[in-house]
Motif scaffolding. Structure first.
Motif, PDB file in Angstrom:
ATOM      1  N   ILE A  17       0.862  -1.179   0.000  1.00 51.87           N
ATOM      2  CA  ILE A  17       0.000   0.000   0.000  1.00 51.87           C
ATOM      3  C   ILE A  17       0.895   1.225   0.000  1.00 51.87           C
ATOM      4  O   ILE A  17       1.693   1.430   0.917  1.00 51.87           O
ATOM      5  CB  ILE A  17      -0.929  -0.011   1.226  1.00 51.87           C
ATOM      6  CG1 ILE A  17      -1.888  -1.204   1.151  1.00 51.87           C
ATOM      7  CG2 ILE A  17      -1.715   1.296   1.319  1.00 51.87           C
ATOM      8  CD1 ILE A  17      -2.733  -1.400   2.388  1.00 51.87           C
ATOM      9  N   ASP A  18       0.784   2.053  -1.047  1.00 50.59           N
ATOM     10  CA  ASP A  18       1.636   3.223  -1.213  1.00 50.59           C
ATOM     11  C   ASP A  18       1.033   4.419  -0.491  1.00 50.59           C
ATOM     12  O   ASP A  18      -0.133   4.783  -0.730  1.00 50.59           O
ATOM     13  CB  ASP A  18       1.824   3.544  -2.690  1.00 50.59           C
ATOM     14  CG  ASP A  18       2.649   2.476  -3.399  1.00 50.59           C
ATOM     15  OD1 ASP A  18       3.452   1.814  -2.723  1.00 50.59           O
ATOM     16  OD2 ASP A  18       2.482   2.300  -4.619  1.00 50.59           O
ATOM     17  N   VAL A  19       1.841   5.053   0.360  1.00 51.73           N
ATOM     18  CA  VAL A  19       1.351   6.095   1.263  1.00 51.73           C
ATOM     19  C   VAL A  19       2.046   7.422   0.975  1.00 51.73           C
ATOM     20  O   VAL A  19       3.258   7.477   0.752  1.00 51.73           O
ATOM     21  CB  VAL A  19       1.603   5.689   2.730  1.00 51.73           C
ATOM     22  CG1 VAL A  19       1.102   6.782   3.687  1.00 51.73           C
ATOM     23  CG2 VAL A  19       0.925   4.358   3.041  1.00 51.73           C
TER      24      VAL A  19
ATOM     25  N   ILE B  51       8.838  11.406  11.279  1.00 47.94           N
ATOM     26  CA  ILE B  51       8.425  10.459  12.321  1.00 47.94           C
ATOM     27  C   ILE B  51       7.252   9.608  11.831  1.00 47.94           C
ATOM     28  O   ILE B  51       7.240   8.380  11.988  1.00 47.94           O
ATOM     29  CB  ILE B  51       8.043  11.207  13.614  1.00 47.94           C
ATOM     30  CG1 ILE B  51       9.290  11.830  14.250  1.00 47.94           C
ATOM     31  CG2 ILE B  51       7.354  10.265  14.604  1.00 47.94           C
ATOM     32  CD1 ILE B  51       8.984  12.750  15.406  1.00 47.94           C
ATOM     33  N   ASN B  52       6.249  10.256  11.238  1.00 51.26           N
ATOM     34  CA  ASN B  52       5.090   9.517  10.726  1.00 51.26           C
ATOM     35  C   ASN B  52       5.503   8.525   9.638  1.00 51.26           C
ATOM     36  O   ASN B  52       4.984   7.404   9.573  1.00 51.26           O
ATOM     37  CB  ASN B  52       4.049  10.485  10.182  1.00 51.26           C
ATOM     38  CG  ASN B  52       3.378  11.299  11.277  1.00 51.26           C
ATOM     39  OD1 ASN B  52       3.554  11.011  12.466  1.00 51.26           O
ATOM     40  ND2 ASN B  52       2.629  12.314  10.889  1.00 51.26           N
ATOM     41  N   ALA B  53       6.440   8.944   8.788  1.00 54.58           N
ATOM     42  CA  ALA B  53       6.919   8.051   7.730  1.00 54.58           C
ATOM     43  C   ALA B  53       7.621   6.836   8.323  1.00 54.58           C
ATOM     44  O   ALA B  53       7.458   5.704   7.837  1.00 54.58           O
ATOM     45  CB  ALA B  53       7.857   8.805   6.790  1.00 54.58           C
ATOM     46  N   ARG B  54       8.394   7.045   9.377  1.00 56.29           N
ATOM     47  CA  ARG B  54       9.071   5.923  10.035  1.00 56.29           C
ATOM     48  C   ARG B  54       8.062   4.986  10.678  1.00 56.29           C
ATOM     49  O   ARG B  54       8.238   3.757  10.646  1.00 56.29           O
ATOM     50  CB  ARG B  54      10.046   6.454  11.082  1.00 56.29           C
ATOM     51  CG  ARG B  54      11.273   7.165  10.493  1.00 56.29           C
ATOM     52  CD  ARG B  54      12.174   7.685  11.594  1.00 56.29           C
ATOM     53  NE  ARG B  54      13.319   8.408  11.051  1.00 56.29           N
ATOM     54  CZ  ARG B  54      14.238   9.022  11.788  1.00 56.29           C
ATOM     55  NH1 ARG B  54      14.132   8.999  13.123  1.00 56.29           N
ATOM     56  NH2 ARG B  54      15.239   9.649  11.224  1.00 56.29           N
ATOM     57  N   TYR B  55       7.020   5.536  11.260  1.00 63.86           N
ATOM     58  CA  TYR B  55       5.960   4.704  11.829  1.00 63.86           C
ATOM     59  C   TYR B  55       5.340   3.822  10.746  1.00 63.86           C
ATOM     60  O   TYR B  55       5.147   2.617  10.933  1.00 63.86           O
ATOM     61  CB  TYR B  55       4.870   5.579  12.450  1.00 63.86           C
ATOM     62  CG  TYR B  55       5.160   6.084  13.849  1.00 63.86           C
ATOM     63  CD1 TYR B  55       6.267   5.641  14.568  1.00 63.86           C
ATOM     64  CD2 TYR B  55       4.320   7.014  14.451  1.00 63.86           C
ATOM     65  CE1 TYR B  55       6.520   6.107  15.848  1.00 63.86           C
ATOM     66  CE2 TYR B  55       4.555   7.472  15.739  1.00 63.86           C
ATOM     67  CZ  TYR B  55       5.661   7.017  16.433  1.00 63.86           C
ATOM     68  OH  TYR B  55       5.900   7.477  17.701  1.00 63.86           O
ATOM     69  N   VAL B  56       5.003   4.439   9.611  1.00 69.00           N
ATOM     70  CA  VAL B  56       4.363   3.699   8.525  1.00 69.00           C
ATOM     71  C   VAL B  56       5.261   2.560   8.053  1.00 69.00           C
ATOM     72  O   VAL B  56       4.795   1.440   7.796  1.00 69.00           O
ATOM     73  CB  VAL B  56       4.029   4.640   7.351  1.00 69.00           C
ATOM     74  CG1 VAL B  56       3.535   3.845   6.142  1.00 69.00           C
ATOM     75  CG2 VAL B  56       2.974   5.662   7.767  1.00 69.00           C
TER      76      VAL B  56
ATOM     77  N   PHE C  92       2.903  -1.725   4.128  1.00 65.95           N
ATOM     78  CA  PHE C  92       2.822  -0.301   3.811  1.00 65.95           C
ATOM     79  C   PHE C  92       4.218   0.240   3.469  1.00 65.95           C
ATOM     80  O   PHE C  92       5.216  -0.194   4.038  1.00 65.95           O
ATOM     81  CB  PHE C  92       2.266   0.491   4.993  1.00 65.95           C
ATOM     82  CG  PHE C  92       0.812   0.249   5.277  1.00 65.95           C
ATOM     83  CD1 PHE C  92      -0.156   1.112   4.807  1.00 65.95           C
ATOM     84  CD2 PHE C  92       0.419  -0.858   6.016  1.00 65.95           C
ATOM     85  CE1 PHE C  92      -1.503   0.887   5.062  1.00 65.95           C
ATOM     86  CE2 PHE C  92      -0.922  -1.100   6.278  1.00 65.95           C
ATOM     87  CZ  PHE C  92      -1.886  -0.223   5.794  1.00 65.95           C
ATOM     88  N   ARG C  93       4.251   1.217   2.566  1.00 67.15           N
ATOM     89  CA  ARG C  93       5.494   1.915   2.279  1.00 67.15           C
ATOM     90  C   ARG C  93       5.189   3.376   1.945  1.00 67.15           C
ATOM     91  O   ARG C  93       4.190   3.679   1.280  1.00 67.15           O
ATOM     92  CB  ARG C  93       6.246   1.261   1.114  1.00 67.15           C
ATOM     93  CG  ARG C  93       5.512   1.297  -0.217  1.00 67.15           C
ATOM     94  CD  ARG C  93       6.273   0.546  -1.295  1.00 67.15           C
ATOM     95  NE  ARG C  93       5.508   0.475  -2.534  1.00 67.15           N
ATOM     96  CZ  ARG C  93       5.824  -0.292  -3.547  1.00 67.15           C
ATOM     97  NH1 ARG C  93       6.900  -1.073  -3.481  1.00 67.15           N
ATOM     98  NH2 ARG C  93       5.083  -0.306  -4.655  1.00 67.15           N
TER      99      ARG C  93
ATOM    100  N   ARG D 245      -4.881   1.647  13.073  1.00 67.70           N
ATOM    101  CA  ARG D 245      -5.684   2.225  12.006  1.00 67.70           C
ATOM    102  C   ARG D 245      -5.190   1.800  10.627  1.00 67.70           C
ATOM    103  O   ARG D 245      -5.994   1.564   9.721  1.00 67.70           O
ATOM    104  CB  ARG D 245      -5.716   3.744  12.155  1.00 67.70           C
ATOM    105  CG  ARG D 245      -6.663   4.180  13.276  1.00 67.70           C
ATOM    106  CD  ARG D 245      -6.268   5.472  13.934  1.00 67.70           C
ATOM    107  NE  ARG D 245      -7.214   5.817  14.987  1.00 67.70           N
ATOM    108  CZ  ARG D 245      -7.181   5.310  16.216  1.00 67.70           C
ATOM    109  NH1 ARG D 245      -6.231   4.431  16.545  1.00 67.70           N
ATOM    110  NH2 ARG D 245      -8.060   5.679  17.123  1.00 67.70           N
ATOM    111  N   LEU D 246      -3.882   1.673  10.487  1.00 73.06           N
ATOM    112  CA  LEU D 246      -3.353   1.180   9.217  1.00 73.06           C
ATOM    113  C   LEU D 246      -3.736  -0.282   9.002  1.00 73.06           C
ATOM    114  O   LEU D 246      -4.086  -0.685   7.889  1.00 73.06           O
ATOM    115  CB  LEU D 246      -1.832   1.350   9.188  1.00 73.06           C
ATOM    116  CG  LEU D 246      -1.309   2.784   9.132  1.00 73.06           C
ATOM    117  CD1 LEU D 246       0.219   2.790   9.136  1.00 73.06           C
ATOM    118  CD2 LEU D 246      -1.844   3.527   7.921  1.00 73.06           C
ATOM    119  N   GLU D 247      -3.680  -1.076  10.057  1.00 73.16           N
ATOM    120  CA  GLU D 247      -4.069  -2.479   9.935  1.00 73.16           C
ATOM    121  C   GLU D 247      -5.549  -2.601   9.592  1.00 73.16           C
ATOM    122  O   GLU D 247      -5.948  -3.458   8.792  1.00 73.16           O
ATOM    123  CB  GLU D 247      -3.749  -3.222  11.226  1.00 73.16           C
ATOM    124  CG  GLU D 247      -2.255  -3.429  11.463  1.00 73.16           C
ATOM    125  CD  GLU D 247      -1.964  -4.092  12.796  1.00 73.16           C
ATOM    126  OE1 GLU D 247      -2.862  -4.081  13.669  1.00 73.16           O
ATOM    127  OE2 GLU D 247      -0.845  -4.597  12.981  1.00 73.16           O
ATOM    128  N   ALA D 248      -6.374  -1.733  10.202  1.00 71.88           N
ATOM    129  CA  ALA D 248      -7.796  -1.753   9.881  1.00 71.88           C
ATOM    130  C   ALA D 248      -8.029  -1.342   8.435  1.00 71.88           C
ATOM    131  O   ALA D 248      -8.884  -1.909   7.743  1.00 71.88           O
ATOM    132  CB  ALA D 248      -8.555  -0.811  10.823  1.00 71.88           C
TER     133      ALA D 248
END
Length: 233
Positions: A2-4, A16-21, A27-28, A114-117
């Motif tokens: 899934i491209d983010v 920081i958010n990118a590292r979390y993803v 996800f990438r 939320r990403l898993e959902a």
């Protein structure tokens, strides 16, 4: 994958958010943007599945960006990640089709759930859409809407403590698509989970009657446990 697209005016927060993803399997992050214009140009130029969108941007609000995207036919999914916690903004985000709304500050676990959902939602929609008729019955509609539920507040009904619905659905999806029974090691490799976590979920699903357990004997050692999807009914 899934491209983010991560959109935040603060460069450090975006990183920081990118590292979390990047820590969530499947996800990438393919791009970052720090204002609405840059974000919109990225959506037009690249194939983006999901936008993690801040509301407070220097040139216009995140919701104004979403409205602009929708008016021009961009159906890219959006999860709002913002400090804006007022009810009016939350309601407007819902009306514009934001799939989730995460208020800053937040933990990695909150974003991961939320990403898993969201990933579970995509898998569910794909399964329903690939069923042949293209028309969803009520049970399938309920499954699509239910896929967006997160399990941060309480365990999902019918699941043991420590089990989440998105992870359960992830494992079920792998087994459902598999052409042959899989071992815990193979399921772990497919999902990005640890082998022990995969084994724990597989054991529960087998006990619940959703998987069939078979044993494969080698030349030496203990037999390998292998799991196959059991079709409903």
């Amino acid at each position: 994958m899934i491209d983010v697209l991560v959109v935040d005016d603060d460069f450090r927060v975006a990183e920081i958010n990118a590292r979390y993803v990047a820590k969530v399997p499947g996800f990438r992050v393919v791009a970052r943007a720090h204002d609405a214009a840059q974000a919109f140009a990225t959506v037009q130029r690249e194939r983006i599945d999901l936008v993690l969108l801040d509301h407070y941007l220097p040139d216009e609000t995140g919701l104004a960006l979403v409205q602009h995207m929708r008016q021009l036919g961009h159906r890219t999914d959006v999860i709002m990640i913002t400090a804006a916690g007022d009810v009016t903004t939350v309601q407007e985000a819902m009306r514009l089709g934001a799939l989730h709304y995460l208020v800053k500050p937040f933990t990695f676990g909150a974003l991961r759930s939320r990403l898993e959902a969201y990933a579970a939602l995509r898998r569910t929609v794909d399964r329903v859409g690939g069923s042949g008729s293209g028309i969803a019955v009520q049970e399938q509609v309920d499954r699509i809407f239910g896929a967006l539920r997160t399990t941060t507040a309480a365990p999902a009904q019918g699941l043991p403590s420590g089990h989440s619905l998105p992870t359960t659905d992830l494992i079920c999806g792998v087994l459902h698509r598999a052409a042959q029974p899989l071992s815990a090691h193979e399921v772990a490799a497919e999902t990005g989970l640890s082998r022990s976590t995969a084994q724990r979920y597989l054991r529960h699903l087998e006990q619940a009657g959703r998987l069939r357990l078979t044993l494969r004997y080698g030349d030496t050692g203990r037999p390998e446990h292998r799991y196959a999807w059991v079709a409903p009914g």
